[in-house]
Structure formats: structure tokens, C-alpha cells
Motif scaffolding. Structure first.
Motif, PDB file in Angstrom:
ATOM      1  N   LEU A 156      25.961   7.265  32.037  1.00 34.50           N
ATOM      2  CA  LEU A 156      24.375   8.096  32.632  1.00 34.50           C
ATOM      3  C   LEU A 156      24.988  10.353  33.356  1.00 34.50           C
ATOM      4  O   LEU A 156      24.002  10.708  32.855  1.00 34.50           O
ATOM      5  N   TYR A 157      25.545  10.449  33.666  1.00 39.79           N
ATOM      6  CA  TYR A 157      25.780  11.759  33.675  1.00 39.79           C
ATOM      7  C   TYR A 157      26.348  12.490  32.621  1.00 39.79           C
ATOM      8  O   TYR A 157      25.564  13.869  32.332  1.00 39.79           O
ATOM      9  N   CYS A 158      26.946  11.584  31.410  1.00 44.33           N
ATOM     10  CA  CYS A 158      27.198  12.093  30.650  1.00 44.33           C
ATOM     11  C   CYS A 158      25.799  12.662  29.901  1.00 44.33           C
ATOM     12  O   CYS A 158      25.448  13.962  29.171  1.00 44.33           O
ATOM     13  N   ILE A 159      24.752  11.391  30.025  1.00 47.45           N
ATOM     14  CA  ILE A 159      23.840  11.952  29.526  1.00 47.45           C
ATOM     15  C   ILE A 159      22.935  12.566  29.659  1.00 47.45           C
ATOM     16  O   ILE A 159      22.407  13.784  29.113  1.00 47.45           O
ATOM     17  N   ILE A 160      22.409  13.243  31.505  1.00 49.99           N
ATOM     18  CA  ILE A 160      21.963  14.013  31.929  1.00 49.99           C
ATOM     19  C   ILE A 160      22.537  14.952  31.886  1.00 49.99           C
ATOM     20  O   ILE A 160      21.478  15.933  31.974  1.00 49.99           O
ATOM     21  N   SER A 161      23.988  15.304  31.639  1.00 53.46           N
ATOM     22  CA  SER A 161      24.096  16.772  31.571  1.00 53.46           C
ATOM     23  C   SER A 161      24.395  17.663  30.089  1.00 53.46           C
ATOM     24  O   SER A 161      24.610  18.556  29.713  1.00 53.46           O
ATOM     25  N   SER A 162      23.888  16.147  29.226  1.00 55.13           N
ATOM     26  CA  SER A 162      23.781  17.066  27.418  1.00 55.13           C
ATOM     27  C   SER A 162      22.085  16.435  26.993  1.00 55.13           C
ATOM     28  O   SER A 162      21.727  15.558  26.914  1.00 55.13           O
ATOM     29  N   PRO A 163      21.751  17.829  27.126  1.00 54.10           N
ATOM     30  CA  PRO A 163      20.217  17.930  26.454  1.00 54.10           C
ATOM     31  C   PRO A 163      19.865  17.292  25.469  1.00 54.10           C
ATOM     32  O   PRO A 163      19.067  16.443  24.866  1.00 54.10           O
ATOM     33  N   MET A 164      20.931  17.772  24.445  1.00 53.04           N
ATOM     34  CA  MET A 164      20.594  17.710  23.164  1.00 53.04           C
ATOM     35  C   MET A 164      20.545  15.989  22.975  1.00 53.04           C
ATOM     36  O   MET A 164      20.089  15.292  22.271  1.00 53.04           O
ATOM     37  N   LEU A 165      22.192  15.372  23.689  1.00 49.49           N
ATOM     38  CA  LEU A 165      22.148  13.622  23.747  1.00 49.49           C
ATOM     39  C   LEU A 165      20.292  13.096  24.036  1.00 49.49           C
ATOM     40  O   LEU A 165      20.456  12.211  23.626  1.00 49.49           O
ATOM     41  N   LEU A 166      20.400  13.931  25.185  1.00 47.63           N
ATOM     42  CA  LEU A 166      18.819  13.148  25.244  1.00 47.63           C
ATOM     43  C   LEU A 166      18.129  13.241  24.521  1.00 47.63           C
ATOM     44  O   LEU A 166      17.079  11.676  23.496  1.00 47.63           O
ATOM     45  N   ILE A 167      17.796  14.636  23.694  1.00 47.86           N
ATOM     46  CA  ILE A 167      17.038  14.148  22.297  1.00 47.86           C
ATOM     47  C   ILE A 167      17.030  13.502  21.401  1.00 47.86           C
ATOM     48  O   ILE A 167      16.316  12.482  20.900  1.00 47.86           O
ATOM     49  N   ALA A 168      18.639  13.131  21.200  1.00 48.77           N
ATOM     50  CA  ALA A 168      19.270  12.440  20.522  1.00 48.77           C
ATOM     51  C   ALA A 168      18.662  11.435  21.014  1.00 48.77           C
ATOM     52  O   ALA A 168      18.365   9.909  20.014  1.00 48.77           O
ATOM     53  N   LEU A 169      18.691  10.423  21.896  1.00 48.13           N
ATOM     54  CA  LEU A 169      18.326   9.503  22.415  1.00 48.13           C
ATOM     55  C   LEU A 169      17.477   8.673  22.101  1.00 48.13           C
ATOM     56  O   LEU A 169      16.404   7.759  21.843  1.00 48.13           O
ATOM     57  N   ALA A 170      16.031   9.789  22.358  1.00 51.85           N
ATOM     58  CA  ALA A 170      15.044   9.608  22.811  1.00 51.85           C
ATOM     59  C   ALA A 170      14.362   9.743  21.011  1.00 51.85           C
ATOM     60  O   ALA A 170      13.138   8.738  20.694  1.00 51.85           O
ATOM     61  N   VAL A 171      15.038  10.434  19.790  1.00 52.03           N
ATOM     62  CA  VAL A 171      14.907  10.238  18.357  1.00 52.03           C
ATOM     63  C   VAL A 171      15.106   8.582  18.259  1.00 52.03           C
ATOM     64  O   VAL A 171      13.978   7.925  17.355  1.00 52.03           O
ATOM     65  N   PHE A 172      16.470   8.240  18.905  1.00 53.20           N
ATOM     66  CA  PHE A 172      16.658   7.012  17.968  1.00 53.20           C
ATOM     67  C   PHE A 172      15.743   5.542  19.271  1.00 53.20           C
ATOM     68  O   PHE A 172      15.758   5.313  17.776  1.00 53.20           O
ATOM     69  N   ALA A 173      15.584   5.199  20.047  1.00 50.47           N
ATOM     70  CA  ALA A 173      13.944   5.391  20.977  1.00 50.47           C
ATOM     71  C   ALA A 173      13.051   4.821  20.260  1.00 50.47           C
ATOM     72  O   ALA A 173      12.440   3.884  19.416  1.00 50.47           O
ATOM     73  N   GLY A 174      12.568   6.300  19.846  1.00 49.66           N
ATOM     74  CA  GLY A 174      11.850   6.464  18.886  1.00 49.66           C
ATOM     75  C   GLY A 174      11.555   6.015  17.347  1.00 49.66           C
ATOM     76  O   GLY A 174      10.514   4.881  16.504  1.00 49.66           O
ATOM     77  N   ALA A 175      12.269   5.962  17.070  1.00 48.58           N
ATOM     78  CA  ALA A 175      12.695   5.302  15.318  1.00 48.58           C
ATOM     79  C   ALA A 175      12.721   3.752  15.095  1.00 48.58           C
ATOM     80  O   ALA A 175      11.835   3.172  14.103  1.00 48.58           O
ATOM     81  N   PHE A 176      13.928   2.751  16.487  1.00 55.26           N
ATOM     82  CA  PHE A 176      13.401   1.571  17.014  1.00 55.26           C
ATOM     83  C   PHE A 176      12.514   1.070  17.082  1.00 55.26           C
ATOM     84  O   PHE A 176      11.722   0.572  16.520  1.00 55.26           O
ATOM     85  N   TYR A 177      11.802   1.953  18.001  1.00 60.65           N
ATOM     86  CA  TYR A 177       9.971   1.514  18.712  1.00 60.65           C
ATOM     87  C   TYR A 177       8.695   1.655  16.511  1.00 60.65           C
ATOM     88  O   TYR A 177       8.777   0.242  16.972  1.00 60.65           O
ATOM     89  N   ILE A 178       8.878   3.324  16.024  1.00 60.25           N
ATOM     90  CA  ILE A 178       8.021   1.962  15.024  1.00 60.25           C
ATOM     91  C   ILE A 178       8.864   1.005  13.838  1.00 60.25           C
ATOM     92  O   ILE A 178       7.903   0.136  13.253  1.00 60.25           O
ATOM     93  N   ILE A 179      10.098   0.786  13.562  1.00 60.91           N
ATOM     94  CA  ILE A 179      10.387   0.320  12.497  1.00 60.91           C
ATOM     95  C   ILE A 179      10.319  -1.338  13.127  1.00 60.91           C
ATOM     96  O   ILE A 179       9.717  -1.921  12.846  1.00 60.91           O
ATOM     97  N   HIS A 180      10.294  -1.198  14.643  1.00 64.28           N
ATOM     98  CA  HIS A 180       9.728  -2.209  15.376  1.00 64.28           C
ATOM     99  C   HIS A 180       8.447  -3.131  15.287  1.00 64.28           C
ATOM    100  O   HIS A 180       8.055  -4.020  15.246  1.00 64.28           O
ATOM    101  N   LEU A 181       7.456  -2.253  15.273  1.00 65.80           N
ATOM    102  CA  LEU A 181       5.981  -2.176  15.422  1.00 65.80           C
ATOM    103  C   LEU A 181       6.011  -2.868  13.504  1.00 65.80           C
ATOM    104  O   LEU A 181       5.028  -3.321  13.809  1.00 65.80           O
ATOM    105  N   LYS A 182       6.724  -2.308  12.911  1.00 73.12           N
ATOM    106  CA  LYS A 182       6.316  -2.487  11.493  1.00 73.12           C
ATOM    107  C   LYS A 182       7.059  -3.550  10.877  1.00 73.12           C
ATOM    108  O   LYS A 182       5.940  -4.673  10.412  1.00 73.12           O
ATOM    109  N   SER A 183       8.072  -3.934  11.653  1.00 80.51           N
ATOM    110  CA  SER A 183       8.557  -5.298  11.452  1.00 80.51           C
ATOM    111  C   SER A 183       7.358  -6.684  11.545  1.00 80.51           C
ATOM    112  O   SER A 183       7.792  -7.621  11.523  1.00 80.51           O
ATOM    113  N   GLN A 184       7.175  -6.235  12.649  1.00 83.37           N
ATOM    114  CA  GLN A 184       5.836  -7.360  13.925  1.00 83.37           C
ATOM    115  C   GLN A 184       4.113  -7.058  12.464  1.00 83.37           C
ATOM    116  O   GLN A 184       3.864  -7.897  12.412  1.00 83.37           O
TER     117      GLN A 184
END
Length: 207
Positions: free
Chosen positions: A109-137
Motif C-alpha cells: 500500500l505504501y509503495c502504491i500511494i507513494s507512486s502516482p504513476m503506479l496508481l495510474i497504471a493500476l487504474a488502467v489495468f482495472a479499467g481494461a479488465f472491467y471493459i474486457i469482462h463486460l464484453k465477455s458477458q
């Protein structure tokens, strides 16, 4: 003059909708056997539920040893030899495994909070997975003749967001978390003296 009811004819909200219709029967039922609500159909993948994660965290919290005893400086000393150090590491990892788990999660958690770019990367991953999962449904996603299940969808989302993780220095963050975890947990397990119950178990072990 039009009535109030006529003005609200186009409203899509059903006032008779029950809470479990929105959040799913899993959230409304204590055993978590449902999960057919709108939110569960949109986001939670099959075979996974929020109650599973909550149950795992609750079990860890119950088995946590008191933090005051965990960091008590009077209980730390240098091991006399390599054999005693190995015994301490094995027993302390067994005794304080839940404490070590939360330390590991805290470092992540400390590593994620202290790295804004890592937060953006995690947001991109979550968004991509969300879109792919919706398409699969909506319709089955097939790649190279195989239908994509949830692990495959996560892998595809990871591949899509890989350039962002690379720019964010995710590799260095992973090595930092692993290194910090091994240092903190290894140091504590090696220098923390064994409790009386653990010492009795060692003396009772056959030679």
C-alpha cells in the motif's frame, strides 16, 4: 396543467426496487449464496465475491498476535548460532504469520500511494479488465479458438496495460516491496526470541 406523475414518466428508477436487486443477494444474504444483482453482474467475476475477501481478512485479523508483544524490544537478542537462528525463523514465521501478512500488505500500500504513476497504471489495468469482462458477458470472447475465462481476461488486461506499468517502473516497485519484506520479516524472525510455548515444543522434539 400536467401532473407531477406525468413529469416523472420517463424516470428509469423503480421505486419498488429492493436493495438486494441492486447489490445482489450475496450482499443481502449473510451466507453469500446469491449474487445475481446488478452490481455483481457488472463487475464481480464468476467464482469471486466480496465476502470471500472479507472472510480472509477477518481470519487474519483474529489470528494476529498483539503488536505490543510483536515489537517488544526486550524480546530481541542475537542468536547464539546459525541453528538457533533457523529455529527462530521457522517458529516465528509460524507464530506471527498474520502479522507478517499485514506488514507485507502495508508495504504494498505504501509503495502504491507513494507512486502516482503506479496508481495510474493500476487504474488502467482495472479499467481494461472491467471493459474486457463486460464484453465477455455480452458475448463470448474467443482467442485462438479458446474462450477467455477470468484469469485469461486478467492476463489480457495486464498485457494491454503493460506499457503503462513499464513507464511507472512497476518492476522496480515489485523488487523494492520484496526486498523490504524479506528484510523486515527476516530480521524480526531471526532476532525475536521464542516464546515459552515454542521453547517447550523445541525441547520436546526428538533428537
Amino acid at each position: 396543467m400536467p401532473s407531477v406523475a406525468q413529469k416523472g414518466e420517463n424516470c428509469l428508477v423503480d421505486m419498488d426496487m429492493k436493495p438486494e436487486d441492486l447489490f445482489g443477494a450475496e450482499d443481502a444474504h449473510p451466507t453469500g449464496t446469491g449474487g445475481a444483482g446488478i452490481l455483481s453482474r457488472l463487475w464481480l467475476p464468476k467464482g469471486f465475491s466480496a465476502s470471500m475477501a472479507k472472510e480472509w481478512i477477518d481470519k487474519r485479523r483474529v489470528s494476529i498476535r498483539p503488536w505490543a508483544s510483536f515489537v517488544d524490544q526486550r524480546k530481541f537478542s542475537k542468536p547464539r548460532n546459525f541453528g538457533e537462528m533457523c529455529q527462530r525463523v521457522v517458529k516465528n514465521v509460524e507464530t506471527y504469520n498474520s502479522n507478517y501478512t499485514f506488514i507485507f500488505l502495508g508495504l504494498i500500500l505504501y509503495c502504491i500511494i507513494s507512486s502516482p504513476m503506479l496508481l495510474i497504471a493500476l487504474a488502467v489495468f482495472a479499467g481494461a479488465f472491467y471493459i474486457i469482462h463486460l464484453k465477455s458477458q455480452e458475448s463470448k470472447l474467443v482467442v485462438l479458438g479458446k474462450e477467455l475465462n477470468v484469469p485469461h481476461q486478467m492476463g489480457l488486461a495486464g498485457a494491454v496495460s503493460l506499457p503503462v506499468f513499464w513507464l511507472a517502473g512497476a518492476g522496480a516497485a515489485v523488487f523494492w516491496v520484496l526486498g523490504a519484506t524479506l528484510f523486515v520479516i527476516g530480521s524480526h524472525a531471526a532476532f525475536r526470541e521464542l516464546d515459552g510455548s515454542n521453547m517447550e515444543e523445541l525441547f520436546m522434539e526428538p533428537v
